[in-house]
Scaffold this active site. Structure first.
Site, PDB file in Angstrom:
ATOM      1  CG  LEU A  35      -1.917  -1.259   1.294  1.00  0.00           C
ATOM      2  CD1 LEU A  35      -2.722  -0.885   2.343  1.00  0.00           C
ATOM      3  CD2 LEU A  35      -2.965  -0.979  -0.220  1.00  0.00           C
ATOM      4  CB  ALA A  83       6.478  -2.674 -10.176  1.00  0.00           C
ATOM      5  CD  GLU A  84       7.387   3.097  -6.077  1.00  0.00           C
ATOM      6  OE1 GLU A  84       6.783   3.818  -6.373  1.00  0.00           O
ATOM      7  OE2 GLU A  84       6.901   2.750  -4.845  1.00  0.00           O
ATOM      8  CB  THR A 125       6.977  -2.896 -18.842  1.00  0.00           C
ATOM      9  OG1 THR A 125       6.898  -2.000 -19.662  1.00  0.00           O
ATOM     10  CG2 THR A 125       8.439  -2.841 -18.255  1.00  0.00           C
ATOM     11  CG  ASP A 126       5.837  -1.810 -24.132  1.00  0.00           C
ATOM     12  OD1 ASP A 126       5.934  -1.308 -23.061  1.00  0.00           O
ATOM     13  OD2 ASP A 126       5.142  -1.402 -25.084  1.00  0.00           O
ATOM     14  CD  GLU A 127       7.710   2.210 -20.089  1.00  0.00           C
ATOM     15  OE1 GLU A 127       8.659   2.869 -19.680  1.00  0.00           O
ATOM     16  OE2 GLU A 127       6.488   2.282 -19.747  1.00  0.00           O
ATOM     17  CE1 TYR A 153       7.928   0.486 -14.238  1.00  0.00           C
ATOM     18  CE2 TYR A 153       8.061   0.996 -16.394  1.00  0.00           C
ATOM     19  CZ  TYR A 153       7.592   0.242 -15.512  1.00  0.00           C
ATOM     20  OH  TYR A 153       6.518  -0.667 -15.693  1.00  0.00           O
ATOM     21  CE  LYS A 157       8.545  -4.480 -14.159  1.00  0.00           C
ATOM     22  NZ  LYS A 157       7.400  -5.063 -13.216  1.00  0.00           N
ATOM     23  CG  ASN A 182       1.658   2.816 -22.479  1.00  0.00           C
ATOM     24  OD1 ASN A 182       2.727   2.166 -22.646  1.00  0.00           O
ATOM     25  ND2 ASN A 182       1.605   3.705 -22.020  1.00  0.00           N
ATOM     26  NE  ARG A 217       4.923   5.664 -24.190  1.00  0.00           N
ATOM     27  CZ  ARG A 217       5.996   6.238 -24.918  1.00  0.00           C
ATOM     28  NH1 ARG A 217       6.246   6.075 -26.059  1.00  0.00           N
ATOM     29  NH2 ARG A 217       6.885   7.121 -24.193  1.00  0.00           N
ATOM     30  CG  ASP A 275       9.374  15.329 -24.711  1.00  0.00           C
ATOM     31  OD1 ASP A 275       8.414  14.815 -24.058  1.00  0.00           O
ATOM     32  OD2 ASP A 275       9.745  14.941 -25.780  1.00  0.00           O
ATOM     33  N   GLY A 278      14.757  12.115 -21.862  1.00  0.00           N
ATOM     34  CA  GLY A 278      14.833  10.753 -22.574  1.00  0.00           C
ATOM     35  C   GLY A 278      13.721   9.969 -22.794  1.00  0.00           C
ATOM     36  CG  HIS A 279       8.937  11.130 -23.850  1.00  0.00           C
ATOM     37  ND1 HIS A 279       8.080  12.147 -23.659  1.00  0.00           N
ATOM     38  CD2 HIS A 279       8.302  10.049 -23.439  1.00  0.00           C
ATOM     39  CE1 HIS A 279       6.523  11.812 -23.433  1.00  0.00           C
ATOM     40  NE2 HIS A 279       6.921  10.347 -23.111  1.00  0.00           N
TER      41      HIS A 279
END
Ligand SMILES: NC(=O)c1ccc[n+]([C@@H]2O[C@H](COP(=O)([O-])OP(=O)(O)OC[C@H]3O[C@@H](n4cnc5c(N)ncnc54)[C@H](O)[C@@H]3O)[C@@H](O)[C@H]2O)c1
Length: 340
Positions: A35, A83-84, A125-127, A153, A157, A182, A217, A275, A278-279
């Site tokens: 939590l 996860a964070e 994740t795909d990231e 992040y 992962k 996403n 995305r 932006d 590193g987007h």
């Protein structure tokens, strides 16, 4: 069958608990969640009287607590959602991302080795694949795409994924990994793109869009992700990675405009902001493996999913307003004290 689900008070974990409850009513479900700011007990409140559901408030990085839970519960299967998960927060404070996402996963893997489980499933994740250029639409991430992360992040992962592979290879722990694009749908924390835009538009507040909103995305309705994980638990091969995605690439700006259209709000609410560092430009998942090997396909069209999601946020205004006001934190204390 008893499934231990970490992070079940968050967005996808809670949807997975509801999905399993619906599809496998005889399964016992144990939710382990710290939590953090991202978990809401209000989401799980309807399950608290259910004899086949238990909630344990615990941090997955706490070895002693996790050991106690495994000893008491002896789960058959563990699914790790905890996860964070917010990239912007990982840029501000990477440490907690490494602690929870990487070390927390290792704590769970160790517990699974000690107690023996039929399956440990890592929700990735795909990231972890990094990003793709905007002008090469033919390129997609497959399971063979090298890991090439951009944010703290995604790095945390990817590190967890590598640990999962190592535990499979070294200790023969039956591990599977899913890497999904996403998600959107009910119970998503209102800091993420879609619920943020819906809640702000409903209050006629400016909608902040990074850069020109051109980042792409691949959006998947959350229940389709849950169905993919359920299918992997049933028929997935240990040691294997499965990409999960909906072939539904959209630019952020088009998502925001669609939400405004569904809500009947004007586009001049959109405000372009500096932006993200590193987007990532574009994510696109090739889900051929999970389709061919496990027969999974998404079932919700984006048009229906986004309308249903907007409807859900309209009908559950109290849920996200409790988060915005902070009232959900008192509910977390009260509701978790009653069950832990
Ligand atoms: N949201 C997406 O679009 C998406 C896409 C692909 C993969 N994923 C992955 O799916 C998983 C779930 O994502 P989400 O969007 O539901 O996240 P979320 O932030 O909504 O929920 C995370 C949950 O984990 C709990 N948690 C955090 N740290 C913990 C700790 N140390 N110990 C125990 N519990 C802890 C939080 O309290 C919260 O309930 C994550 O692993 C994420 O990387 C998310």
């Amino acid at each position: 069958m008893k499934i231990l689900i970490t992070g079940g008070a968050g967005f996808i974990g809670s949807n997975f608990i509801f999905y399993e409850r619906k599809m496998h009513p005889t399964y016992e479900l144990v939710c382990v969640d710290k939590l953090t700011y991202a978990g809401s007990m209000e989401t799980l409140e309807s399950l608290l009287g259910d004899s086949k559901f238990r909630f344990c408030r615990a941090d997955i990085t706490d070895r002693q607590e996790i050991e106690k839970i495994f000893t008491t519960e002896s789960p058959d299967v563990v699914v790790n959602f905890a996860a964070e998960s917010h990239v912007d927060r990982s840029i501000e404070n990477p440490s907690v991302f490494l602690e929870t996402n990487t070390i927390g996963t290792q704590v769970l893997l160790d517990a699974c080795c000690r107690h023996g489980v039929r399956r440990f499933h890592q929700v990735s994740t795909d990231e972890v694949y990094g990003d793709l250029p905007l002008d090469r639409p033919e390129l997609m991430f497959t399971e063979q795409t090298p890991l090439h992360t951009s944010s703290p992040y995604s790095a945390s992962k990817a590190a967890a994924d590598l640990l999962c592979n190592a535990y499979y290879r070294t200790y023969k722990l039956p591990v599977t990994i899913s890497r999904c694009s996403n998600n959107y749908g009910p119970y998503q924390f209102p800091e993420k793109l879609i619920p943020l835009m819906i809640s702000r538009a409903l209050k006629d507040q400016p909608l902040p869009v990074y850069g020109q909103g051109l980042n792409v995305r691949d959006w998947l309705y959350v229940e389709d992700h849950c169905a993919a994980i359920d299918r992997i638990l049933e028929a997935g091969e240990p040691g294997r990675v499965y990409n999960v995605g909906g072939h539904n690439e959209m630019r952020n700006i088009d998502i925001v405009k669609r939400i405004l259209e569904v809500l009947g709000k004007p586009e001049n609410l959109i405000t372009y902001v500096e932006d993200r560092k590193g987007h990532d430009r574009r994510y696109a998942i090739d889900p051929t493996r999970i389709h061919k090997e496990l027969g999974w396909l998404p079932s919700v069209r984006f048009e229906d999913g986004i309308r249903g999601t907007v409807r859900w946020y309209l009908d559950h205004r109290a849920w996200w307003e409790h988060i915005e006001s902070g009232a959900y934190q008192q509910m977390n204390e009260r509701l978790s004290a009653a069950v832990c």
